[in-house]
Design an enzyme around this catalytic site. Sequence first.
Site, mmCIF file in Angstrom:
data_model
loop_
_atom_site.group_PDB
_atom_site.id
_atom_site.type_symbol
_atom_site.label_atom_id
_atom_site.label_comp_id
_atom_site.label_asym_id
_atom_site.label_seq_id
_atom_site.Cartn_x
_atom_site.Cartn_y
_atom_site.Cartn_z
ATOM 1 N N HIS A 1 -23.946 -3.277 -2.631
ATOM 2 C CA HIS A 1 -25.375 -3.178 -2.929
ATOM 3 C C HIS A 1 -26.003 -4.507 -3.329
ATOM 4 O O HIS A 1 -27.181 -4.541 -3.667
ATOM 5 C CB HIS A 1 -25.568 -2.151 -4.041
ATOM 6 C CG HIS A 1 -24.945 -2.610 -5.337
ATOM 7 N ND1 HIS A 1 -23.585 -2.773 -5.496
ATOM 8 C CD2 HIS A 1 -25.497 -2.988 -6.503
ATOM 9 C CE1 HIS A 1 -23.338 -3.215 -6.706
ATOM 10 N NE2 HIS A 1 -24.482 -3.355 -7.349
ATOM 11 N N GLU B 1 -15.394 -6.319 -10.788
ATOM 12 C CA GLU B 1 -16.317 -7.119 -9.977
ATOM 13 C C GLU B 1 -16.202 -8.573 -10.418
ATOM 14 O O GLU B 1 -16.636 -8.943 -11.507
ATOM 15 C CB GLU B 1 -17.769 -6.650 -10.154
ATOM 16 C CG GLU B 1 -18.683 -7.341 -9.149
ATOM 17 C CD GLU B 1 -20.124 -7.525 -9.589
ATOM 18 O OE1 GLU B 1 -20.955 -7.889 -8.752
ATOM 19 O OE2 GLU B 1 -20.414 -7.335 -10.783
HETATM 20 C C1 GLC Z 1 -23.478 -6.807 -10.833
HETATM 21 C C2 GLC Z 1 -24.091 -5.690 -10.023
HETATM 22 C C3 GLC Z 1 -25.510 -6.051 -9.746
HETATM 23 C C4 GLC Z 1 -26.245 -6.186 -11.059
HETATM 24 C C5 GLC Z 1 -25.542 -7.176 -11.976
HETATM 25 C C6 GLC Z 1 -26.020 -7.033 -13.380
HETATM 26 O O1 GLC Z 1 -23.428 -7.994 -10.107
HETATM 27 O O2 GLC Z 1 -23.336 -5.455 -8.872
HETATM 28 O O3 GLC Z 1 -26.136 -5.101 -8.933
HETATM 29 O O4 GLC Z 1 -27.557 -6.610 -10.847
HETATM 30 O O5 GLC Z 1 -24.153 -6.969 -12.022
HETATM 31 O O6 GLC Z 1 -25.523 -5.864 -13.951
#
Ligand code: GLC
Length: 534
Positions: A328, A266
């Site tokens: 999400h 991510e």
């Molecule tokens: C990432 C997740 C998100 C979460 C954040 C902290 O961005 O996708 O949902 O709040 O990390 O873990």
Amino acid sequence: MSEDTVLWWQSGTVYQIYPRSFMDSNADGIGDLAGITSKLDYLGWLGVEAIWLSPFYPSPMADFGYDISNYVDVDPIFGNLADFDRLLEAAHSRNIKLLVDFVPNHTSDEHAWFKESRSSRDNPKSDWYIWTDPKPDGSPPNNWISNFGGSAWQFDEVRQQYYLHLFDVKQPDLNWRNPEVVQAMLDVMRFWFDRGVDGLRIDVVNLLFKDEALRDNPPNPNWKEGDPGFHQQLRTYTEDLPDMDGIILEMRKVADAYPERVLIGEIWLPYERLVHYYGAELNGLHLPFNFQLLLLDDWQAESVRQLVESYETALPEGAWPNWVLGNHDKSRVATRLGQTRSRLAQMLLLTLRGTPTLYYGDELGMVDVKIPPELARDPQEKGSPGFGRDPGRTPMQWDASPDAGFSAPGVTTWLPLAPDYEKVNVDAEKEDPASMLAFVRLLLALRNANPALNSGSYRSIESSAAACFVYERAGAGKRFLVALNFSDQPQTVSINDAETSQGRIVISTRTGREGIVNLSGLELDAAEGVVVEL
Ligand code: GLC
Ligand code: CA
């Protein structure tokens, strides 16, 4: 790329499940692992290759599972490890791969590591998190802000020091400069690979290292009144530091010790910086998530074409592309674009070159649900009102029964159900050939059956209509033309193809349209997209 070298995570589609919201097997209003197991036949029928589960680990749920208090277990809300093993086995028996979320940047403040770390300044884990002394006046060491609003530093009475939390105050950041932390986290990866999971989606992986000198982040010159607070600064000293590189290689080595595992990262970065995460010798992450379609405001043919072209150009030799339309953390695609244009978007997602990731419920055309303030759950909503992520996380809509088939009738679900669930649900849409579900399933079937679409080449094609984005996918002796009309008016696309003047429509966003078309005058309705076999 020849067919036999294509791997499952390249040709297949990933389906993201937010476990709290997929299927509740025990009528407590919250989805769980046994619930997911009970719906695997649906996912097989839909045609996805793999499912990725957002966190289901023990957690105080300050960030709904992204605050983990034990990386190697299951929260009782979701079941237990035996339920997990059953889910994994049931998925594998249907040829569905299973990916889990790996959250290395931070733990919960209730994780045993943090409890020990905060207990004194000289315990064995004192340096497992990012602790620092206050400034002489007692204030935090720098200006860094949390993604959920406010300072990213929290003062701790016992240690008389601040700890860093780039997210919620209950999500202390681990210290990745400490080799013991690195080893402990690589062991977590091994734990899940040993159990048989097929891959990991690594949470905010580009945030692991922060500036050692703790320099202030500069203000974001593009921030304007009304934007979320966490965009007020550039993350110059809190993300994408070169110190990262070694760790990515280490993570990849762990994955490579197992056959055909995948690492998805991510990473919210522009292409020039994103592609770095593939690794200089492609020994980094297999799929650094490409979120640009999620971020695109200007939904026009030319902008989308430019996006695709700049991605294709930025990709290093041998790097596998990927595309994401929903997740999400963002507003749902059907809300961002509307139902008609989101059909076009699904066609784009499932015909572009690269691994697509589909967010649960988007295949039904689920929309954001307005959550009354008293029912808001997301910490981001509390820190930056109006920017909460609850609206896109509501329960999956299975049927028209009072609880949408998600939970037992009468149970209060953890987030409210969408008001449209009596019409927009799996049961109803299965019966309707014009539904979003029928359309997405057809697209997936077409993609799965054709190497040209799931692993073939991509070429952008000049057409006479500026409002349309046209491209060709080719492979294994077949060629497909994809023509997408981004405008609200009908358009006629005219294409010069060296080999043929005709093709056959295999799918259209307009249900029922098929047959032979002339490439010199391919007519598209407003916001219509077609795939034409040449
Ligand atoms: C990432 C997740 C998100 C979460 C954040 C902290 O961005 O996708 O949902 O709040 O990390 O873990
Ligand atoms: Ca449940």
